[in-house]
Design a protein around this motif. Sequence first.
Motif, PDB file in Angstrom:
ATOM      1  N   GLN A  65       0.836  -1.205   0.000  1.00 25.72           N
ATOM      2  CA  GLN A  65       0.000   0.000   0.000  1.00 25.72           C
ATOM      3  C   GLN A  65       0.873   1.258   0.000  1.00 25.72           C
ATOM      4  O   GLN A  65       0.601   2.223  -0.735  1.00 25.72           O
ATOM      5  CB  GLN A  65      -0.890  -0.028   1.245  1.00 25.72           C
ATOM      6  N   HIS A  66       1.945   1.241   0.795  1.00 22.49           N
ATOM      7  CA  HIS A  66       2.766   2.447   0.925  1.00 22.49           C
ATOM      8  C   HIS A  66       3.641   2.683  -0.311  1.00 22.49           C
ATOM      9  O   HIS A  66       3.834   3.825  -0.712  1.00 22.49           O
ATOM     10  CB  HIS A  66       3.594   2.378   2.212  1.00 22.49           C
ATOM     11  N   VAL A  67       4.152   1.618  -0.900  1.00 23.15           N
ATOM     12  CA  VAL A  67       4.937   1.793  -2.139  1.00 23.15           C
ATOM     13  C   VAL A  67       4.048   2.414  -3.216  1.00 23.15           C
ATOM     14  O   VAL A  67       4.428   3.399  -3.870  1.00 23.15           O
ATOM     15  CB  VAL A  67       5.489   0.439  -2.663  1.00 23.15           C
ATOM     16  N   LEU A  90      13.214   8.533   6.301  1.00 20.43           N
ATOM     17  CA  LEU A  90      13.339   8.582   7.764  1.00 20.43           C
ATOM     18  C   LEU A  90      12.158   7.840   8.402  1.00 20.43           C
ATOM     19  O   LEU A  90      11.009   8.209   8.182  1.00 20.43           O
ATOM     20  CB  LEU A  90      13.374  10.037   8.233  1.00 20.43           C
ATOM     21  N   GLY A  91      12.457   6.818   9.201  1.00 19.34           N
ATOM     22  CA  GLY A  91      11.403   5.916   9.680  1.00 19.34           C
ATOM     23  C   GLY A  91      10.988   5.052   8.513  1.00 19.34           C
ATOM     24  O   GLY A  91       9.810   4.871   8.234  1.00 19.34           O
ATOM     25  N   CYS A  92      12.011   4.502   7.842  1.00 18.83           N
ATOM     26  CA  CYS A  92      11.774   3.844   6.539  1.00 18.83           C
ATOM     27  C   CYS A  92      10.988   2.555   6.669  1.00 18.83           C
ATOM     28  O   CYS A  92      10.402   2.089   5.688  1.00 18.83           O
ATOM     29  CB  CYS A  92      13.103   3.565   5.836  1.00 18.83           C
ATOM     30  N   GLY A  93      10.944   1.952   7.890  1.00 11.96           N
ATOM     31  CA  GLY A  93      10.302   0.650   7.984  1.00 11.96           C
ATOM     32  C   GLY A  93      10.908  -0.282   6.943  1.00 11.96           C
ATOM     33  O   GLY A  93      12.136  -0.428   6.846  1.00 11.96           O
ATOM     34  N   THR A  94      10.068  -0.863   6.108  1.00  9.00           N
ATOM     35  CA  THR A  94      10.559  -1.809   5.097  1.00  9.00           C
ATOM     36  C   THR A  94      10.978  -1.100   3.806  1.00  9.00           C
ATOM     37  O   THR A  94      11.096  -1.746   2.765  1.00  9.00           O
ATOM     38  CB  THR A  94       9.494  -2.868   4.809  1.00  9.00           C
ATOM     39  N   GLY A  95      11.157   0.210   3.881  1.00  7.06           N
ATOM     40  CA  GLY A  95      11.720   0.953   2.738  1.00  7.06           C
ATOM     41  C   GLY A  95      10.703   1.351   1.687  1.00  7.06           C
ATOM     42  O   GLY A  95      11.060   1.774   0.575  1.00  7.06           O
ATOM     43  N   ALA A  96       9.410   1.279   2.042  1.00  4.78           N
ATOM     44  CA  ALA A  96       8.346   1.433   1.054  1.00  4.78           C
ATOM     45  C   ALA A  96       8.332   2.815   0.389  1.00  4.78           C
ATOM     46  O   ALA A  96       8.174   2.926  -0.833  1.00  4.78           O
ATOM     47  CB  ALA A  96       6.990   1.167   1.712  1.00  4.78           C
ATOM     48  N   CYS A  97       8.478   3.870   1.172  1.00  5.17           N
ATOM     49  CA  CYS A  97       8.283   5.213   0.603  1.00  5.17           C
ATOM     50  C   CYS A  97       9.431   5.613  -0.309  1.00  5.17           C
ATOM     51  O   CYS A  97       9.212   6.171  -1.389  1.00  5.17           O
ATOM     52  CB  CYS A  97       8.064   6.222   1.722  1.00  5.17           C
ATOM     53  N   ASP A 115      15.887   3.663  10.477  1.00  2.00           N
ATOM     54  CA  ASP A 115      14.779   3.174  11.296  1.00  2.00           C
ATOM     55  C   ASP A 115      15.351   2.642  12.605  1.00  2.00           C
ATOM     56  O   ASP A 115      16.547   2.360  12.717  1.00  2.00           O
ATOM     57  CB  ASP A 115      14.006   2.064  10.573  1.00  2.00           C
ATOM     58  N   ALA A 116      14.442   2.513  13.598  1.00  2.00           N
ATOM     59  CA  ALA A 116      14.859   1.974  14.891  1.00  2.00           C
ATOM     60  C   ALA A 116      14.824   0.449  14.893  1.00  2.00           C
ATOM     61  O   ALA A 116      15.422  -0.185  15.749  1.00  2.00           O
ATOM     62  CB  ALA A 116      13.922   2.514  15.971  1.00  2.00           C
ATOM     63  N   SER A 117      14.128  -0.147  13.956  1.00  2.00           N
ATOM     64  CA  SER A 117      13.917  -1.598  13.990  1.00  2.00           C
ATOM     65  C   SER A 117      14.871  -2.343  13.060  1.00  2.00           C
ATOM     66  O   SER A 117      14.807  -2.174  11.837  1.00  2.00           O
ATOM     67  CB  SER A 117      12.465  -1.904  13.566  1.00  2.00           C
ATOM     68  N   ARG A 139      20.605   1.886  11.473  1.00  2.00           N
ATOM     69  CA  ARG A 139      19.730   1.872  12.649  1.00  2.00           C
ATOM     70  C   ARG A 139      20.022   3.131  13.451  1.00  2.00           C
ATOM     71  O   ARG A 139      21.138   3.315  13.951  1.00  2.00           O
ATOM     72  CB  ARG A 139      20.009   0.634  13.496  1.00  2.00           C
ATOM     73  N   ALA A 140      19.061   3.992  13.544  1.00  2.00           N
ATOM     74  CA  ALA A 140      19.265   5.266  14.249  1.00  2.00           C
ATOM     75  C   ALA A 140      17.915   5.879  14.582  1.00  2.00           C
ATOM     76  O   ALA A 140      16.874   5.458  14.052  1.00  2.00           O
ATOM     77  CB  ALA A 140      20.064   6.228  13.363  1.00  2.00           C
ATOM     78  N   ASP A 141      17.965   6.865  15.458  1.00  2.00           N
ATOM     79  CA  ASP A 141      16.765   7.639  15.755  1.00  2.00           C
ATOM     80  C   ASP A 141      16.510   8.582  14.584  1.00  2.00           C
ATOM     81  O   ASP A 141      17.423   9.283  14.132  1.00  2.00           O
ATOM     82  CB  ASP A 141      16.988   8.430  17.045  1.00  2.00           C
ATOM     83  N   GLU A 170       4.455   8.530  14.969  1.00  2.00           N
ATOM     84  CA  GLU A 170       4.935   7.646  16.033  1.00  2.00           C
ATOM     85  C   GLU A 170       5.754   8.397  17.072  1.00  2.00           C
ATOM     86  O   GLU A 170       6.161   7.834  18.072  1.00  2.00           O
ATOM     87  CB  GLU A 170       5.760   6.504  15.433  1.00  2.00           C
ATOM     88  N   LEU A 171       5.998   9.687  16.808  1.00  2.00           N
ATOM     89  CA  LEU A 171       6.864  10.460  17.706  1.00  2.00           C
ATOM     90  C   LEU A 171       6.041  11.230  18.725  1.00  2.00           C
ATOM     91  O   LEU A 171       4.893  11.595  18.460  1.00  2.00           O
ATOM     92  CB  LEU A 171       7.675  11.460  16.876  1.00  2.00           C
ATOM     93  N   ASP A 172       6.666  11.539  19.862  1.00  2.00           N
ATOM     94  CA  ASP A 172       5.954  12.404  20.809  1.00  2.00           C
ATOM     95  C   ASP A 172       6.122  13.872  20.376  1.00  2.00           C
ATOM     96  O   ASP A 172       6.883  14.174  19.446  1.00  2.00           O
ATOM     97  CB  ASP A 172       6.409  12.152  22.252  1.00  2.00           C
TER      98      ASP A 172
HETATM   99  C1  LIG Z   1       4.163   2.921  10.437  1.00  2.00           C
HETATM  100  S1  LIG Z   1       5.810   2.546  10.149  1.00  2.00           S
HETATM  101  C2  LIG Z   1       6.028   3.224   8.535  1.00  2.00           C
HETATM  102  C3  LIG Z   1       7.201   2.640   7.834  1.00  2.00           C
HETATM  103  C4  LIG Z   1       7.430   3.104   6.408  1.00  2.00           C
HETATM  104  N1  LIG Z   1       7.777   4.513   6.342  1.00  2.00           N
HETATM  105  C5  LIG Z   1       6.253   2.805   5.540  1.00  2.00           C
HETATM  106  O1  LIG Z   1       5.678   3.742   4.964  1.00  2.00           O
HETATM  107  O2  LIG Z   1       5.877   1.645   5.422  1.00  2.00           O
HETATM  108  C6  LIG Z   1       6.712   3.645  11.187  1.00  2.00           C
HETATM  109  C7  LIG Z   1       8.200   3.316  11.267  1.00  2.00           C
HETATM  110  O3  LIG Z   1       8.856   4.348  11.989  1.00  2.00           O
HETATM  111  C8  LIG Z   1       9.847   3.754  12.800  1.00  2.00           C
HETATM  112  N2  LIG Z   1      10.125   4.673  13.900  1.00  2.00           N
HETATM  113  C9  LIG Z   1       9.269   5.201  14.800  1.00  2.00           C
HETATM  114  N3  LIG Z   1       9.898   6.060  15.631  1.00  2.00           N
HETATM  115  C10 LIG Z   1      11.198   6.078  15.249  1.00  2.00           C
HETATM  116  C11 LIG Z   1      12.349   6.778  15.697  1.00  2.00           C
HETATM  117  N4  LIG Z   1      12.290   7.640  16.715  1.00  2.00           N
HETATM  118  N5  LIG Z   1      13.507   6.560  15.054  1.00  2.00           N
HETATM  119  C12 LIG Z   1      13.596   5.696  14.029  1.00  2.00           C
HETATM  120  N6  LIG Z   1      12.532   5.000  13.554  1.00  2.00           N
HETATM  121  C13 LIG Z   1      11.350   5.200  14.149  1.00  2.00           C
HETATM  122  C14 LIG Z   1       9.252   2.434  13.239  1.00  2.00           C
HETATM  123  O4  LIG Z   1      10.251   1.518  13.628  1.00  2.00           O
HETATM  124  C15 LIG Z   1       8.514   2.017  11.961  1.00  2.00           C
HETATM  125  O5  LIG Z   1       9.323   1.204  11.152  1.00  2.00           O
END
Ligand SMILES: C[S@@+](CC[C@H](N)C(=O)[O-])C[C@H]1O[C@@H](n2cnc3c(N)ncnc32)[C@H](O)[C@@H]1O
Length: 276
Positions: A65-67, A90-97, A115-117, A139-141, A170-172
């Motif tokens: 869906q995201h790609v 940034l926050g690439c997850g599986t790299g979709a965007c 990404d953090a994961s 792997r980074a914030d 996902e951030l505060d």
């Molecule tokens: C909903 S997913 C979206 C992933 C991707 N961008 C996509 O469109 O499919 C949110 C991603 O943000 C990452 N994430 C959230 N807070 C983060 C942070 N502070 N630093 C790095 N990654 C973060 C999560 O690990 C997760 O992979």
Amino acid sequence: MSEPLDAWLAALDARHRAGLAPREFLKAARALSVRYVQRRATLPRRSVLDSAGKRAAFAAFYAVQHVLTAREAVRALGANAPAPSRIVDLGCGTGACAAGWALACETRPRLYGVDASPWALAEAQWNWSRLGLGGRVARADLVAAAERLARPSRNAARTDGIVLGWSVNELDASARDRLLAALLRSAASGAALLLIEPIGRAAAPWWDDWADAIARAGGRADRWTFDVRLPAAFDRTRRDAGFGRHPLTARTLYVAGGQIARRERGVSGAAPLRLS
Ligand SMILES: C[S@@+](CC[C@H](N)C(=O)[O-])C[C@H]1O[C@@H](n2cnc3c(N)ncnc32)[C@H](O)[C@@H]1O
């Protein structure tokens, strides 16, 4: 679908759907949706990727869906012409965007994912390689990475495109404020900036403030419904899950980059970026 996309989709299904009964996959896709929408407040504290089923749904349903959504948004915004030479996700997850942005381009940008994961980063690397896209992950914030990118003498001038899809939420609040300030600094030094989030206003109460800041930086805010042919397995899952009539809806914030001006100044995109 195009050929690399078809081959990727087949490989993705074999990798993530094969080990699960369709019923389990569907249940996991619904559970992820509940975490992201109704139980959004728990996101900064607890990973959604806490079961094999949820990881499979994230990788083989939401990534598709995201790609597709990112690719269509990039086309609609004209963010593919000229194509960036580098895209940082940034926050690439599986790299979709980043993948969606790259697939909309005639040439192939180099991709960087943060990404953090670790699990998601390994998937991003796998996806990009299956799609014929070159890239590297760290792997980074993501907020710290955005601040690093925005340092004037270093990365910003060498970064053509920055994308954040479904990750800002996902951030505060204080991390979001730092992130916005850093992203605006990168945009001011020429990077194109693309943010993608779901339509639901309740899911992102910060949206209007960000849209105002992006408008002041010369950017735009849009809402989209894309009508494209959907991959069969994706379409079946979303219908069975009852996910609504239009699968590819999103809103975006976008600032066009200054790629041409930067190329005219002779700034090269060859040196590696430091993201962590
Ligand atoms: C909903 S997913 C979206 C992933 C991707 N961008 C996509 O469109 O499919 C949110 C991603 O943000 C990452 N994430 C959230 N807070 C983060 C942070 N502070 N630093 C790095 N990654 C973060 C999560 O690990 C997760 O992979």
